[in-house]
Design a protein around this motif. Structure first.
Motif, PDB file in Angstrom:
ATOM      1  N   VAL A  86      34.068  59.775  14.949  1.00  0.00           N
ATOM      2  CA  VAL A  86      35.323  59.775  14.174  1.00  0.00           C
ATOM      3  C   VAL A  86      36.138  60.876  14.834  1.00  0.00           C
ATOM      4  O   VAL A  86      36.063  62.040  14.448  1.00  0.00           O
ATOM      5  CB  VAL A  86      35.101  60.102  12.676  1.00  0.00           C
ATOM      6  N   GLY A 236      34.194  59.428   2.370  1.00  0.00           N
ATOM      7  CA  GLY A 236      34.204  58.831   3.711  1.00  0.00           C
ATOM      8  C   GLY A 236      32.825  58.876   4.350  1.00  0.00           C
ATOM      9  O   GLY A 236      32.457  59.872   4.959  1.00  0.00           O
ATOM     10  N   PHE A 266      36.772  63.264   7.074  1.00  0.00           N
ATOM     11  CA  PHE A 266      37.924  62.436   7.447  1.00  0.00           C
ATOM     12  C   PHE A 266      38.489  61.692   6.247  1.00  0.00           C
ATOM     13  O   PHE A 266      39.622  61.246   6.257  1.00  0.00           O
ATOM     14  CB  PHE A 266      37.556  61.465   8.583  1.00  0.00           C
TER      15      PHE A 266
HETATM   16  C1  LIG Z   1      31.407  63.026   6.700  1.00  0.00           C
HETATM   17  C2  LIG Z   1      31.383  63.991   7.849  1.00  0.00           C
HETATM   18  N1  LIG Z   1      31.095  65.286   7.628  1.00  0.00           N
HETATM   19  C3  LIG Z   1      31.056  66.185   8.623  1.00  0.00           C
HETATM   20  C4  LIG Z   1      31.324  65.838   9.922  1.00  0.00           C
HETATM   21  C5  LIG Z   1      31.263  66.868  11.012  1.00  0.00           C
HETATM   22  O1  LIG Z   1      32.573  67.166  11.442  1.00  0.00           O
HETATM   23  P1  LIG Z   1      32.868  68.011  12.770  1.00  0.00           P
HETATM   24  O2  LIG Z   1      32.578  67.082  13.898  1.00  0.00           O
HETATM   25  O3  LIG Z   1      34.307  68.355  12.671  1.00  0.00           O
HETATM   26  O4  LIG Z   1      31.993  69.197  12.764  1.00  0.00           O
HETATM   27  C6  LIG Z   1      31.628  64.502  10.208  1.00  0.00           C
HETATM   28  C7  LIG Z   1      31.881  64.065  11.584  1.00  0.00           C
HETATM   29  O5  LIG Z   1      32.172  62.928  11.858  1.00  0.00           O
HETATM   30  C8  LIG Z   1      31.676  63.557   9.145  1.00  0.00           C
HETATM   31  O6  LIG Z   1      31.984  62.277   9.351  1.00  0.00           O
END
Ligand SMILES: Cc1ncc(COP(=O)(O)O)c(C=O)c1O
Length: 456
Positions: A86, A236, A266
């Motif tokens: 994502v 999400g 997200f």
């Molecule tokens: C629901 C959710 N939480 C946390 C994260 C982690 O985010 P980051 O990649 O910004 O550390 C993601 C990454 O896709 C996610 O989809």
């Protein structure tokens, strides 16, 4: 030290012109550039495998190396055909504001070390709290991404749950506390598990709640909650985009006195949308939230936000001190987080919010969701099986057999024309499409669909 040389490099603009010219070429070509580097480009990376020489290299040559060998080994997120993980896109105004801020070289640790960074973080905090519909006075911490935001929030949750039981973690440490219960969905994001483990919870303290076929927590399966519990919900799901039933679960948890954290990396942005707001009903009843600006809001990377309803809880947890530290009456970033020195992340975030306005943010989210539905319909028409309810920006598909799905995924990844990742959903291999960038226009989606059709 080549001080005179560096002064010249900094001031006469030639080096900057060189970078700007490379950047312009890259941006101009975005839609035509391959999405993933081909083998030749990857092999070229070997030029970087040299020993560090005693003699330095001319600045122009350093930049030329990046242009000649680095550029072709980048993953192109900007052409609207990269659907992996994502990842988000890049609003030009935000990207350029960041370049400017990088040139300003600001340290957002203290208001004293950068008044502009302090001011814009304060403004972003206020705007975001209002935009997302969070409780007034909610505090924000500007961090590198949602993994870190989850960590900050869960550290705060841990300390506050214990503080309410008369235990001060800052003074007494953790060694003599009783374990806190953590209740979370069976398909909580892996960054939550990482954050919990880092915060000392231990996998044995985690009570996993069964989820439905979209990965939503089943409200009827949630155990009794109490004031010694942290309940973790999700806005999400990373594969399906599904949202937990916040309204019902938050009521239950609040009544029991549990701490509620929502990981909305997200998905929390749905709260700003006219058509998807209903998915986030009840989120305002939580105690802490996580969101990424570098995903759905399309800010450059390194931009996550941890929110905490109770400012004092966050500041108490992150405590900062030092006789040489000079706090101000304004926002001092280091009071809200672990880092002292850090980039002025609020600058590019402010630029994006100022540029889009409330309606623009809502439109961005609504458009991503519409594009995801459009893509799902096109893929379905092509004979692929759409495996999720497309409620937000995520689409997962498969073919009849595991083998066919795997073959298609490999063909997509090898094509270098578009890029998707895979996952397991309900025990079956699926291909994931994350519609997460403003560059995913109908034209880019049609080209991606045509590419898949050719591969099929
Ligand atoms: C629901 C959710 N939480 C946390 C994260 C982690 O985010 P980051 O990649 O910004 O550390 C993601 C990454 O896709 C996610 O989809």
């Amino acid at each position: 030290m080549r001080i005179e040389q560096m002064k010249l490099e900094q001031r006469d603009g030639e080096l900057l012109d060189q970078v700007v010219s490379y950047a312009k070429d890259y941006l101009k070509e975005l839609e035509k550039l391959q999405v993933y580097p081909d083998e030749k480009s990857l092999n070229q990376l070997e030029v970087f495998d040299e020993e560090l020489q005693a003699e330095g290299t001319k600045a122009q040559t350093v930049l030329e190396m990046l242009q000649n060998y680095g550029k072709d080994a980048t993953v192109n997120h900007g052409g609207g055909k990269y659907f992996g993980f994502v990842m988000g896109g890049n609003l030009p105004v935000s990207q350029y504001a960041r370049v400017l801020a990088d040139i300003w070289d600001q340290n957002a640790g203290l208001y004293l070390s950068s008044p502009i960074a302090g001011k814009l973080e304060e403004v972003c905090e206020r705007w975001l709290v209002s935009l997302l519909g969070l409780p007034e006075h909610t505090a924000a911490s500007f961090v590198s991404g949602s993994s870190m935001a989850n960590f900050y929030a869960l550290l705060t949750a841990r300390n506050e749950v214990l503080r309410r039981q008369g235990y001060d973690v800052v003074q007494q440490g953790l060694y003599h506390t009783k374990p806190i219960r953590v209740v979370l969905g069976e398909e909580a994001h892996s960054s939550i598990i990482k954050a919990l483990v880092l915060a000392g919870f231990g996998k044995e303290s985690m009570e996993f709640v069964p989820v439905d076929d979209q990965g939503r927590m089943r409200a009827d399966q949630v155990p009794e909650l109490d004031e010694n519990t942290v309940l973790i919900l999700q806005a999400g799901h990373v594969n399906t985009g599904a949202f937990d039933p916040f309204d019902e679960l938050c009521d239950k948890a609040r009544k029991a006195g549990a701490w509620i954290h929502i990981d909305g990396a997200f998905g929390l942005w749905a709260a700003t949308s006219k058509t998807r707001k209903n998915l986030t009903k009840g989120i305002e009843k939580a105690d802490s939230w996580t969101v990424d600006a570098h995903k759905t809001l399309n800010i450059p990377y390194d931009s996550g936000i941890a929110f905490c309803r109770n400012r004092e809880s966050l500041v108490r947890t992150m405590q900062a001190s030092g006789s040489y530290i000079q706090f101000s009456e304004h926002r001092d970033g280091m009071l809200y987080g672990v880092e002292m020195s850090r980039r002025a992340r609020g600058i590019e975030l402010w630029a994006a919010l100022k540029y889009l306005g409330r309606d623009g943010v809502a439109k961005l989210i609504d458009t991503l969701c519409e594009q995801a539905s459009y893509l799902a319909n096109r893929l379905k028409a092509m004979g692929l099986l759409v495996e999720n309810e497309v409620v937000y920006n995520q689409v997962i598909v498969r073919r009849e057999t595991e083998e066919e799905t795997q073959q298609l995924l490999k063909a997509i990844q090898d094509s270098c024309e578009i890029w998707c990742g895979g996952a397991i959903h309900q025990g079956r291999k699926v291909i994931r499409f994350s519609v997460c960038s403003w560059q995913m226009t109908r034209e880019a989606l049609d080209q991606s669909v045509a590419c898949i059709s050719k591969l099929l």
